[in-house]
Enzyme design. Structure first.
Site, mmCIF file in Angstrom:
data_model
loop_
_atom_site.group_PDB
_atom_site.id
_atom_site.type_symbol
_atom_site.label_atom_id
_atom_site.label_comp_id
_atom_site.label_asym_id
_atom_site.label_seq_id
_atom_site.Cartn_x
_atom_site.Cartn_y
_atom_site.Cartn_z
ATOM 1 N N THR A 19 33.786 -4.273 39.591
ATOM 2 C CA THR A 19 32.828 -3.287 40.103
ATOM 3 C C THR A 19 32.765 -2.035 39.255
ATOM 4 O O THR A 19 31.706 -1.418 39.115
ATOM 5 C CB THR A 19 33.195 -2.918 41.553
ATOM 6 O OG1 THR A 19 33.131 -4.089 42.370
ATOM 7 C CG2 THR A 19 32.248 -1.871 42.117
ATOM 8 N N ASP A 84 33.058 -11.523 37.188
ATOM 9 C CA ASP A 84 33.271 -11.069 38.552
ATOM 10 C C ASP A 84 34.641 -11.605 38.938
ATOM 11 O O ASP A 84 34.942 -12.784 38.713
ATOM 12 C CB ASP A 84 32.188 -11.639 39.474
ATOM 13 C CG ASP A 84 32.287 -11.092 40.896
ATOM 14 O OD1 ASP A 84 33.370 -11.235 41.498
ATOM 15 O OD2 ASP A 84 31.291 -10.559 41.399
ATOM 16 N N SER A 85 35.502 -10.771 39.506
ATOM 17 C CA SER A 85 36.882 -11.211 39.731
ATOM 18 C C SER A 85 36.972 -12.406 40.671
ATOM 19 O O SER A 85 37.975 -13.121 40.669
ATOM 20 C CB SER A 85 37.731 -10.060 40.264
ATOM 21 O OG SER A 85 37.391 -9.731 41.593
ATOM 22 N N SER A 86 35.944 -12.654 41.460
ATOM 23 C CA SER A 86 35.954 -13.829 42.335
ATOM 24 C C SER A 86 35.936 -15.125 41.532
ATOM 25 O O SER A 86 36.286 -16.192 42.056
ATOM 26 C CB SER A 86 34.752 -13.797 43.283
ATOM 27 O OG SER A 86 34.799 -12.661 44.118
ATOM 28 N N THR A 116 38.452 -5.797 42.043
ATOM 29 C CA THR A 116 39.438 -5.586 43.106
ATOM 30 C C THR A 116 39.657 -6.812 43.984
ATOM 31 O O THR A 116 40.723 -6.958 44.582
ATOM 32 C CB THR A 116 39.012 -4.412 44.001
ATOM 33 O OG1 THR A 116 37.753 -4.715 44.621
ATOM 34 C CG2 THR A 116 38.889 -3.129 43.203
ATOM 35 N N ASP A 117 38.666 -7.700 44.082
ATOM 36 C CA ASP A 117 38.774 -8.808 45.033
ATOM 37 C C ASP A 117 39.989 -9.690 44.767
ATOM 38 O O ASP A 117 40.627 -10.177 45.703
ATOM 39 C CB ASP A 117 37.502 -9.657 45.015
ATOM 40 C CG ASP A 117 36.349 -8.983 45.749
ATOM 41 O OD1 ASP A 117 36.595 -7.962 46.416
ATOM 42 O OD2 ASP A 117 35.211 -9.479 45.653
#
Length: 573
Positions: A19, A84-86, A116-117
């Site tokens: 993010t 994206d960390s996901s 952060t996820d």
């Protein structure tokens, strides 16, 4: 942990995505490139005048002076592609660890900018991948993009850069909302608030406010001679199973099938789960074929224990206690341990119960007290204890003696105990915990110290403030040599200790723990003592199918409650 020295500290900031650098595209946030260019426009992140004077490259920025005589320079390495960390997996985290290894000698520390996820998963994975780490590695990110008017990203990134640049904290850490956490102790607890992370079972390593407070005693010590080792062979066939009330055994069976090699199972409360026979049978079948299952509580705080029958049932099915690990840390540890080549299943299970990277607090680990001999402290104490001739000196000596005697006994330091005797000290006095030196020596299994204390005539059946005897502490520590010495000196378990032993005996029988049952028998316990539910250890062993335990207990039926023999002739099976 040390304060970093030198006029310049060079850091590598690895930008993986997240993010903090995202931009809006068609109304949703997507990974945004060019983070270094954004940071270059923010005076808090870049001193353009100093960079121009130094002739720094475009990807290297310099913070305004952090202190009078020190500058922090940092190079931004942007991953291609950004994530994206996901979407992050073990493979990406291995690449990240290898990147740190490649640049390890060029930089004083590392900052990983991550979504952060899955940041807590990443921090835990990196903590096991990076062995013998002697430099600071800090993960950070944001809940709001850094270019937004109101963003936590600026404080988080600046704090991470300052911490990595000004201090040598040789761990994988996570910095968020002015707190530096041990990476494998952190977990994400809020999807929107800026205080998105916490460390439920360990205090922060550092907090940032008007001053920076470092909890130095928490920072792990490292071997300065060992080189960095990157473990890339992480097992990917590991999973996470969260139990819920009424979960069908068929669902558990389906989840535990190959190619799965390890599972972190989130249970209720202090490690409890359903005790339905069909579900326990599925767990037992899985562990017996070699699947490794680690028990973690789904509670935010606390640890897994076997205080309840439901928790004991999990242990009896071959499930390994995760103590106070987060699920993220347990999954990473499982991946690391199962990925190590050439280890037997028993060795892997043993490693899972040990603290490898500061990820957990095993309950068996007790505070270690230093020996009173052979160090500067010992010399000063000897001088202090030799003081006499004044009321104040005598009072000070008398106040210190019980604690010093217990410390010496806990360390098995017979010479120190003898020195205290020569000074006229009473080795039967209690310390501030209400324990005598005999309690401390028995707990530690120090036969020489126990022998010396018994020869001095200390009370063998003395009780501490909890009502525990030295004999009970020796039983809990499984020290048959000490138990034999105490029994020969007339030690016996109290009525209260014997009454409370029944449930423990049932637990040992359920787990087929012959050694545990033997030390209780050696201490004079009645192995037919019922547990809280009225069942005896023999009943439990028969129900669990632990035939070796059944044979052992049946061999004692004619002598239950009789005096146990010395440890050299303990019955076997």
């Amino acid at each position: 942990m040390a304060r970093a020295v030198g006029p310049e500290r060079r850091l590598l900031a690895v930008y993986t995505g997240g993010t903090i650098g995202m931009r809006s595209e068609l109304g949703v946030l997507v990974p945004g490139t060019g983070l270094a260019a954004i940071l270059r426009t923010l005076p808090m992140f870049h001193d353009e005048e100093h960079a121009r004077a130094r002739g720094l490259s475009e990807d290297t920025l310099v913070l305004p002076p952090a202190s009078r005589n020190q500058r922090i320079l940092y190079t931004v390495l942007e991953c291609q592609p950004l994530f994206d960390s996901s979407d992050m997996t073990i493979a990406e985290w291995v690449c990240l660890a290898q990147t740190i290894k490649r640049h390890y000698e060029q930089y004083h520390g590392f900052v990983v900018i991550h979504g952060t996820d899955t940041m807590a998963f990443a921090a835990s994975m990196l903590s096991f991948m990076l062995e013998n780490l002697q430099k600071t590695v800090i993960l950070t990110g944001a809940q709001v993009p850094i270019h937004a008017l109101w963003s936590d990203g600026r404080e988080n990134l600046l704090g991470a850069l300052l911490m990595a640049g000004q201090y040598v904290i040789p761990e994988v850490c996570l910095f968020f909302q002015n707190q530096l956490f041990r990476g494998n102790r952190a977990t994400k607890v809020d999807a929107r608030r800026f205080a998105a992370f916490c460390s439920p079972n360990l205090l922060p390593l550092a907090t940032v406010g008007a001053d920076i407070t470092i909890n130095r005693e928490l920072v792990r010590k490292v071997d300065g001679k060992a080189g960095l080792v990157v473990h890339s062979s992480m097992e990917q066939d590991v999973g996470l199973l969260r139990l819920y009330p009424g979960i069908p055994a068929a669902l558990v069976r389906a989840f535990l099938q190959p190619p799965l090699k390890g599972v972190v199972m989130e249970t209720f409360g202090s490690g409890n789960g359903p005790t339905k026979p069909d579900l326990l049978q599925e767990l037992r079948v899985a562990t017996e074929r070699g699947l490794v299952i680690v028990n973690c509580t789904h509670c935010l705080q606390g640890a897994v224990t076997t205080d309840y029958a439901a928790g004991m049932a999990m242990a009896g099915a071959g499930v390994i206690s995760g103590f106070d690990m987060t699920s993220e840390a347990a999954l990473a540890k499982l991946s690391y341990v199962l990925g190590q080549p050439g280890l037997s299943l028993d060795v892997r299970k043993e490693l899972l119960t040990k603290d490898l990277r500061g990820e957990m607090t095993p309950p068996s680990v007790e505070e270690r007290r230093p020996s009173l001999q052979g160090n500067t402290l010992g010399g000063g104490v000897s001088w202090l204890l030799s003081l006499s001739g004044s009321q104040e000196a005598d009072a000070l000596r008398n106040a210190l003696v019980p604690s010093l005697a217990c410390a010496a006994a806990h360390a098995g330091d017979v010479e120190a105990l003898q020195a205290l005797v020569e000074l006229g000290s009473d080795l039967g006095l209690v310390d501030f915990n209400g324990q005598t030196p005999l309690h401390a020596a028995a707990r530690g299994g120090h036969t020489e110290a126990v022998t010396m204390l018994l020869q001095r005539g200390v009370d063998v059946n003395t009780r501490d403030t909890d009502g525990f005897s030295p004999l009970l502490l020796a039983v809990r520590g499984r020290h048959p040599g000490v138990i034999g010495l105490l029994r020969e000196a007339g030690a016996s378990l109290s009525t209260q200790e014997l009454e409370e032993a029944g449930t423990e005996l049932c637990r040992l029988a359920y787990r087929a723990d012959l050694e545990g049952l033997q030390v209780w028998w050696q201490a004079g316990a009645d192995l037919g003592q019922p547990g809280y539910d009225g069942h005896s250890a023999l009943h439990v062993a028969e129900a669990a199918g632990n035939l070796a335990v059944v044979a052992f207990l049946q061999s004692l039926e004619g002598a239950v409650g009789a005096q146990a023999p010395c440890p050299e002739v303990l019955p076997g099976v």
